[in-house]
Design an enzyme around this catalytic site. Structure first.
Site, PDB file in Angstrom:
ATOM      1  N   VAL A  93       0.871  -1.083   0.056  1.00 48.76           N
ATOM      2  CA  VAL A  93       0.075   0.093   0.077  1.00 48.76           C
ATOM      3  C   VAL A  93       0.996   1.261  -0.080  1.00 48.76           C
ATOM      4  O   VAL A  93       2.026   1.326   0.489  1.00 48.76           O
ATOM      5  CB  VAL A  93      -0.742   0.010   1.300  1.00 48.76           C
ATOM      6  CG1 VAL A  93      -1.972  -1.210   1.191  1.00 48.76           C
ATOM      7  CG2 VAL A  93      -0.148   0.094   2.436  1.00 48.76           C
ATOM      8  N   GLY A 104       0.521   6.378   3.917  1.00 52.90           N
ATOM      9  CA  GLY A 104      -0.334   7.705   4.333  1.00 52.90           C
ATOM     10  C   GLY A 104       0.487   8.773   4.397  1.00 52.90           C
ATOM     11  O   GLY A 104       0.263   9.700   4.020  1.00 52.90           O
ATOM     12  N   CYS A 105       1.887   8.614   4.995  1.00 53.30           N
ATOM     13  CA  CYS A 105       2.608   9.676   5.260  1.00 53.30           C
ATOM     14  C   CYS A 105       2.939  10.319   4.151  1.00 53.30           C
ATOM     15  O   CYS A 105       3.324  11.546   4.029  1.00 53.30           O
ATOM     16  CB  CYS A 105       3.522   9.420   6.175  1.00 53.30           C
ATOM     17  SG  CYS A 105       4.834   8.231   5.489  1.00 53.30           S
TER      18      CYS A 105
END
Length: 108
Positions: free
Chosen positions: A82, A85-86
């Site tokens: 994935v 998110g950062c």
């Protein structure tokens, strides 16, 4: 392009963003270290689609082409890759820094 043209633009393609990251897009920058974007692979968007500002309000829209061979897929949850998110948060910071340059901020 000159600094005045740069500040009036409402969109940028990938080559222009890469030139900005290298410090070669603006031919008459207002200061020596005028650049607010990292180079790939840390540059987190491929184009700026829309930049608008009216008074104290602004609008930004950018996009990134996500490819299966992107560097972060090879090391982030290897069996279930994935995008971290950062990196999305970093994209926002980068875009805000770019916007600040467009609005006359020097970042020094």
């Amino acid at each position: 392009m000159n600094y005045t043209e740069f500040r009036q633009r409402g969109h940028f393609d990938k080559e222009e963003l890469l030139d900005f990251a290298r410090g070669s897009l603006v031919e008459d920058p207002p200061c020596r270290d005028f650049s607010a974007l990292p180079a790939p692979p840390m540059l987190m968007f491929d184009r700026v689609l829309d930049i608008r500002h009216e008074g104290v309000r602004g609008f930004l829209a950018a996009e990134q082409d996500v490819r299966l061979d992107d560097w972060f897929f090879h090391c982030h949850f290897r069996n279930d890759p994935v995008q971290p998110g950062c990196l999305g948060v970093d994209a926002i910071w980068q875009l805000i820094g770019f916007y600040a340059c467009l609005r006359g901020g020097l970042g020094v």
